[in-house]
Scaffold this motif. Structure first.
Motif, PDB file in Angstrom:
ATOM      1  N   ARG A 155      45.384  16.424  60.228  1.00 22.61           N
ATOM      2  CA  ARG A 155      46.700  15.611  59.110  1.00 22.61           C
ATOM      3  C   ARG A 155      45.945  16.922  58.291  1.00 22.61           C
ATOM      4  N   SER A 156      45.214  17.268  58.169  1.00 28.95           N
ATOM      5  CA  SER A 156      44.623  18.250  57.317  1.00 28.95           C
ATOM      6  C   SER A 156      45.148  19.365  56.259  1.00 28.95           C
ATOM      7  N   VAL A 157      45.430  19.296  54.768  1.00 26.94           N
ATOM      8  CA  VAL A 157      45.647  20.280  54.448  1.00 26.94           C
ATOM      9  C   VAL A 157      45.040  21.247  53.598  1.00 26.94           C
ATOM     10  N   TYR A 158      44.954  23.027  53.635  1.00 26.43           N
ATOM     11  CA  TYR A 158      44.126  23.009  52.813  1.00 26.43           C
ATOM     12  C   TYR A 158      44.935  23.753  51.355  1.00 26.43           C
ATOM     13  N   GLY A 159      44.232  23.723  50.822  1.00 30.69           N
ATOM     14  CA  GLY A 159      44.901  24.263  49.132  1.00 30.69           C
ATOM     15  C   GLY A 159      43.812  25.580  48.594  1.00 30.69           C
ATOM     16  N   TRP A 160      44.776  26.110  47.744  1.00 32.43           N
ATOM     17  CA  TRP A 160      44.218  27.474  47.189  1.00 32.43           C
ATOM     18  C   TRP A 160      44.124  26.664  45.057  1.00 32.43           C
ATOM     19  N   PHE A 161      43.017  26.501  44.588  1.00 26.31           N
ATOM     20  CA  PHE A 161      42.894  26.396  43.006  1.00 26.31           C
ATOM     21  C   PHE A 161      41.952  27.701  42.562  1.00 26.31           C
ATOM     22  N   ARG A 162      43.153  27.530  41.558  1.00 27.63           N
ATOM     23  CA  ARG A 162      42.124  28.758  40.295  1.00 27.63           C
ATOM     24  C   ARG A 162      41.786  28.074  38.886  1.00 27.63           C
ATOM     25  N   GLN A 163      40.687  28.333  37.913  1.00 26.99           N
ATOM     26  CA  GLN A 163      40.223  27.590  37.316  1.00 26.99           C
ATOM     27  C   GLN A 163      39.861  29.833  36.178  1.00 26.99           C
ATOM     28  N   ALA A 164      40.870  29.688  34.943  1.00 20.81           N
ATOM     29  CA  ALA A 164      40.068  30.704  34.591  1.00 20.81           C
ATOM     30  C   ALA A 164      39.598  30.103  33.398  1.00 20.81           C
ATOM     31  N   ASP A 197      45.465  36.992  36.816  1.00 20.36           N
ATOM     32  CA  ASP A 197      45.257  36.992  38.017  1.00 20.36           C
ATOM     33  C   ASP A 197      43.485  36.059  38.147  1.00 20.36           C
ATOM     34  N   THR A 198      42.912  36.845  36.828  1.00 20.05           N
ATOM     35  CA  THR A 198      41.232  36.486  36.606  1.00 20.05           C
ATOM     36  C   THR A 198      41.137  35.177  36.290  1.00 20.05           C
ATOM     37  N   ALA A 199      40.357  34.553  37.720  1.00 20.63           N
ATOM     38  CA  ALA A 199      39.443  33.194  37.443  1.00 20.63           C
ATOM     39  C   ALA A 199      38.675  33.175  38.604  1.00 20.63           C
ATOM     40  N   VAL A 200      38.082  31.818  38.306  1.00 18.82           N
ATOM     41  CA  VAL A 200      37.193  31.020  39.867  1.00 18.82           C
ATOM     42  C   VAL A 200      38.241  31.156  40.665  1.00 18.82           C
ATOM     43  N   TYR A 201      38.254  31.642  42.118  1.00 10.50           N
ATOM     44  CA  TYR A 201      39.044  30.991  42.968  1.00 10.50           C
ATOM     45  C   TYR A 201      38.859  29.351  43.780  1.00 10.50           C
ATOM     46  N   TYR A 202      39.211  28.633  43.922  1.00  9.85           N
ATOM     47  CA  TYR A 202      38.767  27.316  44.874  1.00  9.85           C
ATOM     48  C   TYR A 202      39.516  27.121  45.348  1.00  9.85           C
ATOM     49  N   CYS A 203      38.698  26.936  47.272  1.00 13.07           N
ATOM     50  CA  CYS A 203      39.310  26.359  48.395  1.00 13.07           C
ATOM     51  C   CYS A 203      38.831  24.268  48.526  1.00 13.07           C
ATOM     52  N   TRP A 226      35.268  20.910  48.061  1.00  9.54           N
ATOM     53  CA  TRP A 226      36.190  21.681  47.727  1.00  9.54           C
ATOM     54  C   TRP A 226      35.149  22.627  47.625  1.00  9.54           C
ATOM     55  N   GLY A 227      34.864  23.460  47.971  1.00 10.56           N
ATOM     56  CA  GLY A 227      34.430  25.024  47.933  1.00 10.56           C
ATOM     57  C   GLY A 227      33.348  25.254  46.869  1.00 10.56           C
ATOM     58  N   GLN A 228      32.653  26.633  47.006  1.00 10.15           N
ATOM     59  CA  GLN A 228      31.708  26.547  45.518  1.00 10.15           C
ATOM     60  C   GLN A 228      32.517  27.457  44.118  1.00 10.15           C
ATOM     61  N   GLY A 229      33.417  28.521  45.227  1.00 10.57           N
ATOM     62  CA  GLY A 229      34.101  28.836  44.346  1.00 10.57           C
ATOM     63  C   GLY A 229      34.239  30.794  44.464  1.00 10.57           C
ATOM     64  N   THR A 230      35.208  30.579  44.015  1.00 12.84           N
ATOM     65  CA  THR A 230      34.568  33.037  43.839  1.00 12.84           C
ATOM     66  C   THR A 230      35.351  33.271  43.423  1.00 12.84           C
ATOM     67  N   GLN A 231      34.764  34.537  42.316  1.00 12.27           N
ATOM     68  CA  GLN A 231      35.569  35.184  41.506  1.00 12.27           C
ATOM     69  C   GLN A 231      36.376  35.869  41.283  1.00 12.27           C
ATOM     70  N   VAL A 232      37.806  36.042  40.745  1.00 18.34           N
ATOM     71  CA  VAL A 232      38.485  37.455  41.346  1.00 18.34           C
ATOM     72  C   VAL A 232      38.248  37.842  39.763  1.00 18.34           C
ATOM     73  N   THR A 233      38.703  39.411  39.131  1.00 19.74           N
ATOM     74  CA  THR A 233      38.187  39.677  37.897  1.00 19.74           C
ATOM     75  C   THR A 233      39.643  41.266  38.422  1.00 19.74           C
ATOM     76  N   VAL A 234      40.263  40.695  37.392  1.00 14.30           N
ATOM     77  CA  VAL A 234      41.376  42.059  37.674  1.00 14.30           C
ATOM     78  C   VAL A 234      41.211  42.835  36.018  1.00 14.30           C
ATOM     79  N   ALA A 235      40.766  43.958  36.472  1.00  8.68           N
ATOM     80  CA  ALA A 235      41.070  45.323  34.849  1.00  8.68           C
ATOM     81  C   ALA A 235      42.451  45.336  34.979  1.00  8.68           C
ATOM     82  N   SER A 236      42.568  45.696  32.996  1.00 11.99           N
ATOM     83  CA  SER A 236      43.743  46.190  33.220  1.00 11.99           C
ATOM     84  C   SER A 236      43.309  47.850  33.114  1.00 11.99           C
TER      85      SER A 236
END
Length: 120
Positions: free
Chosen positions: A29-38, A88-94, A110-120
Motif C-alpha cells: 500500500r505504499s505511496v511515495y510523494g515528492w514535496f518541495r519548500q522554497a 522551481d528552486t527549493a528543497v525537495y523532499y521524498c 520523510w527524507g532529509q531533502g535535497t536542494q535544487v537551484t535554478v539560475a536565470s
C-alpha cells in the motif's frame, strides 16, 4: 529511512533527476510523494505515485515537465524534472504514506531533502 539525492544547480531550462532510496522494502500500500519548500514559503505537493501500480498524480505547476517513476527491484523513486525555471528552486523532499493523498499530514516518513537551484 528515505534518502534523496540528485539535487544541484542548473540553468533556466535545464533538467535534473532526483532519486529517493528506501532502506526497507515498501509495503503493497505504499505511496511515495515528492514535496518541495522554497525559501519563505510553505512546503507544497509536487508529485506522487503508488509503489505497486503507479497511478501518478502531479501538481498543476509541474504537469508536462516533471515525471515521477519507480524502480521496484531497487526500491528507488525518481523525479525527472525538465524545463526547470527559477520558480522551481527549493528543497525537495521524498516522503512515504499508506494513503493515496497529497495531504502532507498523511506522510509518515520523510527524507532529509535535497536542494535544487535554478539560475536565470
Amino acid at each position: 529511512q528515505l534518502v534523496e539525492s540528485g539535487g544541484g544547480s542548473v540553468q533556466d531550462g535545464g533538467s535534473l533527476r532526483l532519486s529517493c532510496a528506501a532502506s526497507e522494502r515498501p509495503f503493497s500500500r505504499s505511496v511515495y510523494g515528492w514535496f518541495r519548500q522554497a525559501p519563505g514559503k510553505e512546503r507544497e505537493f509536487v508529485a506522487l505515485t503508488r509503489w505497486r501500480a503507479g497511478s501518478e498524480r502531479y501538481a498543476d505547476f509541474v504537469k508536462g515537465r516533471f515525471t515521477i517513476s519507480r524502480d521496484n527491484p531497487e526500491n528507488i523513486v525518481y523525479l525527472q524534472m525538465n524545463r526547470l525555471t527559477p520558480d522551481d528552486t527549493a528543497v525537495y523532499y521524498c516522503a512515504h504514506a499508506t494513503q493515496y493523498t497529497t495531504d502532507q499530514r498523511a506522510y509518515d516518513y520523510w527524507g532529509q531533502g535535497t536542494q535544487v537551484t535554478v539560475a536565470s
